[in-house]
Motif scaffolding. Structure first.
Motif, PDB file in Angstrom:
ATOM      1  N   ALA A  94       1.227 -69.801   7.547  1.00 55.60           N
ATOM      2  CA  ALA A  94       0.470 -70.902   8.156  1.00 55.60           C
ATOM      3  C   ALA A  94      -0.934 -70.993   7.570  1.00 55.60           C
ATOM      4  CB  ALA A  94       0.408 -70.704   9.663  1.00 55.60           C
ATOM      5  N   LEU A  95      -1.574 -69.842   7.343  1.00 43.36           N
ATOM      6  CA  LEU A  95      -2.915 -69.843   6.755  1.00 43.36           C
ATOM      7  C   LEU A  95      -2.893 -70.375   5.327  1.00 43.36           C
ATOM      8  CD1 LEU A  95      -4.465 -66.480   8.017  1.00 43.36           C
ATOM      9  CD2 LEU A  95      -5.395 -68.771   8.377  1.00 43.36           C
ATOM     10  N   MET A  96      -1.896 -69.961   4.535  1.00 41.22           N
ATOM     11  CA  MET A  96      -1.805 -70.450   3.150  1.00 41.22           C
ATOM     12  C   MET A  96      -1.536 -71.951   3.122  1.00 41.22           C
ATOM     13  SD  MET A  96      -0.004 -67.519   0.803  1.00 41.22           S
ATOM     14  CE  MET A  96       1.464 -67.361   1.805  1.00 41.22           C
ATOM     15  N   ARG A 109      -4.898 -67.805  -2.326  1.00 40.80           N
ATOM     16  CA  ARG A 109      -4.533 -66.569  -3.036  1.00 40.80           C
ATOM     17  C   ARG A 109      -5.093 -65.337  -2.322  1.00 40.80           C
ATOM     18  NH1 ARG A 109      -5.110 -69.488  -8.153  1.00 40.80           N
ATOM     19  NH2 ARG A 109      -7.272 -68.782  -8.332  1.00 40.80           N
ATOM     20  N   GLU A 110      -6.287 -65.477  -1.751  1.00 40.72           N
ATOM     21  CA  GLU A 110      -6.870 -64.369  -1.000  1.00 40.72           C
ATOM     22  C   GLU A 110      -6.053 -64.066   0.255  1.00 40.72           C
ATOM     23  OE1 GLU A 110      -9.411 -62.345  -1.824  1.00 40.72           O
ATOM     24  OE2 GLU A 110      -9.354 -63.401  -3.758  1.00 40.72           O
ATOM     25  N   VAL A 111      -5.567 -65.124   0.897  1.00 34.78           N
ATOM     26  CA  VAL A 111      -4.732 -64.929   2.086  1.00 34.78           C
ATOM     27  C   VAL A 111      -3.443 -64.209   1.707  1.00 34.78           C
ATOM     28  CG1 VAL A 111      -3.398 -66.114   3.876  1.00 34.78           C
ATOM     29  CG2 VAL A 111      -5.697 -66.919   3.305  1.00 34.78           C
ATOM     30  N   TYR A 112      -2.887 -64.562   0.548  1.00 34.61           N
ATOM     31  CA  TYR A 112      -1.629 -63.930   0.111  1.00 34.61           C
ATOM     32  C   TYR A 112      -1.773 -62.409   0.014  1.00 34.61           C
ATOM     33  CZ  TYR A 112       2.220 -62.483  -2.864  1.00 34.61           C
ATOM     34  OH  TYR A 112       3.310 -61.826  -3.374  1.00 34.61           O
ATOM     35  N   LYS A 113      -2.967 -61.921  -0.356  1.00 36.05           N
ATOM     36  CA  LYS A 113      -3.183 -60.475  -0.485  1.00 36.05           C
ATOM     37  C   LYS A 113      -3.017 -59.744   0.843  1.00 36.05           C
ATOM     38  CE  LYS A 113      -6.442 -60.973  -4.349  1.00 36.05           C
ATOM     39  NZ  LYS A 113      -7.856 -60.794  -4.796  1.00 36.05           N
ATOM     40  N   MET A 114      -3.096 -60.491   1.946  1.00 43.65           N
ATOM     41  CA  MET A 114      -2.928 -59.865   3.264  1.00 43.65           C
ATOM     42  C   MET A 114      -1.505 -59.361   3.459  1.00 43.65           C
ATOM     43  SD  MET A 114      -5.149 -62.652   5.473  1.00 43.65           S
ATOM     44  CE  MET A 114      -4.755 -61.911   7.053  1.00 43.65           C
ATOM     45  N   ILE A 115      -0.550 -59.875   2.670  1.00 42.17           N
ATOM     46  CA  ILE A 115       0.823 -59.361   2.751  1.00 42.17           C
ATOM     47  C   ILE A 115       0.849 -57.878   2.385  1.00 42.17           C
ATOM     48  CG2 ILE A 115       3.107 -59.484   1.668  1.00 42.17           C
ATOM     49  CD1 ILE A 115       2.837 -62.476   1.544  1.00 42.17           C
ATOM     50  N   GLN A 116       0.085 -57.543   1.326  1.00 46.96           N
ATOM     51  CA  GLN A 116      -0.013 -56.130   0.931  1.00 46.96           C
ATOM     52  C   GLN A 116      -0.859 -55.354   1.938  1.00 46.96           C
ATOM     53  OE1 GLN A 116       1.676 -54.887  -1.451  1.00 46.96           O
ATOM     54  NE2 GLN A 116       2.330 -56.691  -2.617  1.00 46.96           N
TER      55      GLN A 116
END
Length: 571
Positions: A94-96, A109-116
């Motif tokens: 939702a954030l992406m 792209r910064e939000v995607y790093k939260m997956i890790q």
């Protein structure tokens, strides 16, 4: 939804967390971020503790409306709870989406790093969102890293993910990588369907590689994969971009044999390609076929045909080919190019489609009379009048269309004005303002002639003529002064040059310079131009004669000449 909620409360049923979650989710789906936060406020006021589902729904609502900062406020609120709530893959997705909808690719792209960061495995959907949010920027490195991280976590890509990944490769110009992704997915046992193949065809089209696109098309036929219209449209686009119009038309013929019906996009692509090659025969055949297939002509299709007709009409006029007929007793532009252009124009606006300014200008250009002195003389001769030789005069004001255009242009322009394509002119002000700054050449000229026609009728009704102020577009140009200094000056644009040239041809004098963006014609000049001095054919005041009297006088003069010469034919 809210009505049901209020009935529930009024009936004494106490809403719980699931009730508020459903309410906020409904607001999110409708894109009503204010109502979503309103429901969240009620939840807080009832001391109901929100869970991750509620927060995710709020972030989704923010993403729908592009309220990115507010979405991150919700994320911060999740961490600020007494028992902090960590985001899951739905939160990240939702954030992406919120960042992507707002065009904030770097933030996505910064939000995607939260997956890790939160050790989230996720589903194919969240990885698809990550690729889609950065697809348009052509960042293939990021997209490929997403693919590798996803597979390393054991998440099997689905068709939507593969489609997005292939599209990203196509936007980045990595066509070979796009084919390799599909091969690798098939080797891993992933079921590949038409959605992925359509994206691959789109990648071929974006890369303008018609050979690869054609190979893929043949492979799909051999594998008996049921194709879609969009897939074949992408192939036709690739062929047309590669200057393979004949092959594209061949594919059009094959569409029906594989159970597909071409749509307006199909024919628009092909007609744009035929206009690019200036192949009017193919264009007219495609246009006719589209009508047989029940396709309503659109502006793109019309513009292509009319543009090609205009080129041929202008060429015929320049080389003296017969394009004007006097069969009706009046000059009328009559040739196959003009007839085709008018037919196509009528087809396109009949369903209620509003034509564009450039299409209107093109069709008006097909009705412009050639710049031919002999034709102008015949137009004047057709009036049956002669000018007073003691006082040079111009007779353009007496000719229908002022000797510049077929009179039908006036009804076309008036129709366009009713659709708001050209501005309406007020004759109540003095001077009358004619604004041509947003018009094109032929539209600007006919617009001015339409104003002159209106003023001519006002003069005939005994009204006093106002002056005219014509506003013209200007362009900036750099020039070097004698002392070597660079200066920026205003020069007349193409429309200004065309309007000034028109006024010179019809002998209507103006003050000012077109490079200044404004020229003026006084009311006295207009009156003199509308009432040229004539040598009378019979008694009476020349300025009181109308055109029917002029033609009657001409007929009588011809009869007298025939009697004198002994030509008494009843024809």
């Amino acid at each position: 939804m809210f009505e049901v909620f209020h009935k529930m409360v009024n009936a004494g049923v106490e809403p719980n967390l699931h009730t508020y979650g459903a309410l906020i989710d409904g607001c999110a789906r409708a894109g009503q971020v204010a109502k979503a936060f309103g429901a969240y406020g009620i939840l807080r006021s009832k001391n109901v503790k929100p869970d991750r589902v509620v927060f995710n729904a709020l972030i989704t609502a923010c993403g729908q409306s592009g309220a990115v900062d507010r979405a991150f406020d919700v994320l911060a609120e999740m961490s600020a709870e007494i028992h902090p709530i960590d985001p899951d893959h739905v939160t990240i997705g939702a954030l992406m989406k919120a960042c992507g909808n707002a065009g904030q690719v770097d933030r996505a792209r910064e939000v995607y790093k939260m997956i890790q960061q939160y050790n989230i495995k996720g589903t194919p959907e969240v990885y698809t969102i990550a690729i889609n949010s950065c697809c348009q920027t052509g960042n293939w490195e990021f997209a490929h890293n997403v693919y590798e991280e996803m597979t390393s976590k054991g998440v099997i890509p689905d068709q939507m993910f593969l489609s997005s990944l292939i599209a990203a490769a196509g936007h980045a110009g990595k066509l070979e990588d796009a084919f390799e992704i599909l091969r690798e997915a098939k080797n891993q046992g992933v079921k590949v369907g038409i959605v992925s193949y359509s994206s691959l065809m789109g990648a071929c089209s974006n890369a303008k590689d018609w050979q690869k696109a054609l190979e893929l098309y043949e492979d799909l036929k051999s594998m008996k994969v049921k194709q879609t219209v969009s897939t074949v449209n992408a192939l036709i686009t690739a062929l047309c971009d590669g200057d393979q119009l004949d092959k594209a038309v061949e594919i059009l013929s094959e569409m029906k044999t594989i159970g597909l019906s071409p749509n307006s996009i199909t024919y628009s692509i092909l007609l744009v390609a035929s206009e690019k090659k200036d192949d009017l025969n193919v264009g007219l055949e495609l246009y006719s076929q589209a009508k047989k297939d029940g396709i309503t002509p659109n502006i793109v299709m019309s513009r292509c045909i009319i543009a090609m007709c205009l080129r041929r009409y202008e060429s015929a006029s320049m080389f003296g080919d017969p394009v004007v007929s006097f069969n009706s007793g009046r000059p009328e532009v009559s040739n196959k190019w003009t007839s085709s252009a008018l037919m196509v124009y009528r087809d396109s606006i009949s369903p209620g489609i509003v034509p564009t300014v450039d299409v209107l200008s093109q069709v008006l250009g097909c009705l412009q009379l050639p710049y031919d002195a002999s034709l102008k003389n015949r137009l004047i001769e057709n009036l049956g009048v002669t000018a007073d030789t003691t006082k040079p005069s111009n007779l353009s004001s007496l000719i229908d269309g002022f000797g510049e255009y077929d009179p039908r242009v006036f009804s076309l322009l008036e129709e366009a004005a009713s659709h708001g394509i050209v501005p309406l002119v007020s004759f109540k002000q003095n001077p009358v303002i004619v604004d041509t700054r947003k018009l094109q050449n032929h539209t600007a000229q006919v617009y001015l002639l339409t104003v002159l026609k209106g003023l001519k009728h006002r003069l005939a009704a005994g009204a006093r003529l106002p002056g005219i102020t014509i506003l013209l577009p200007v362009e900036k140009a750099q020039m070097t002064s004698p002392n070597g200094e660079e200066k920026t000056v205003n020069v007349a644009g193409r429309v200004g040059q065309a309007v000034a040239s028109l006024l010179r041809r019809i002998g209507l004098h103006y003050q000012g310079n077109e490079s200044h963006g404004k020229i003026r014609i006084s009311g006295i000049t207009l009156k003199r131009w509308f009432q040229p001095k004539l040598a009378p054919l019979f008694s009476g005041k020349p300025d009181e004669m109308n055109l029917s009297q002029f033609r009657l006088g001409k007929g009588i003069a011809h009869q007298q000449r025939d009697i004198r010469t002994g030509n008494l034919s009843l024809d």
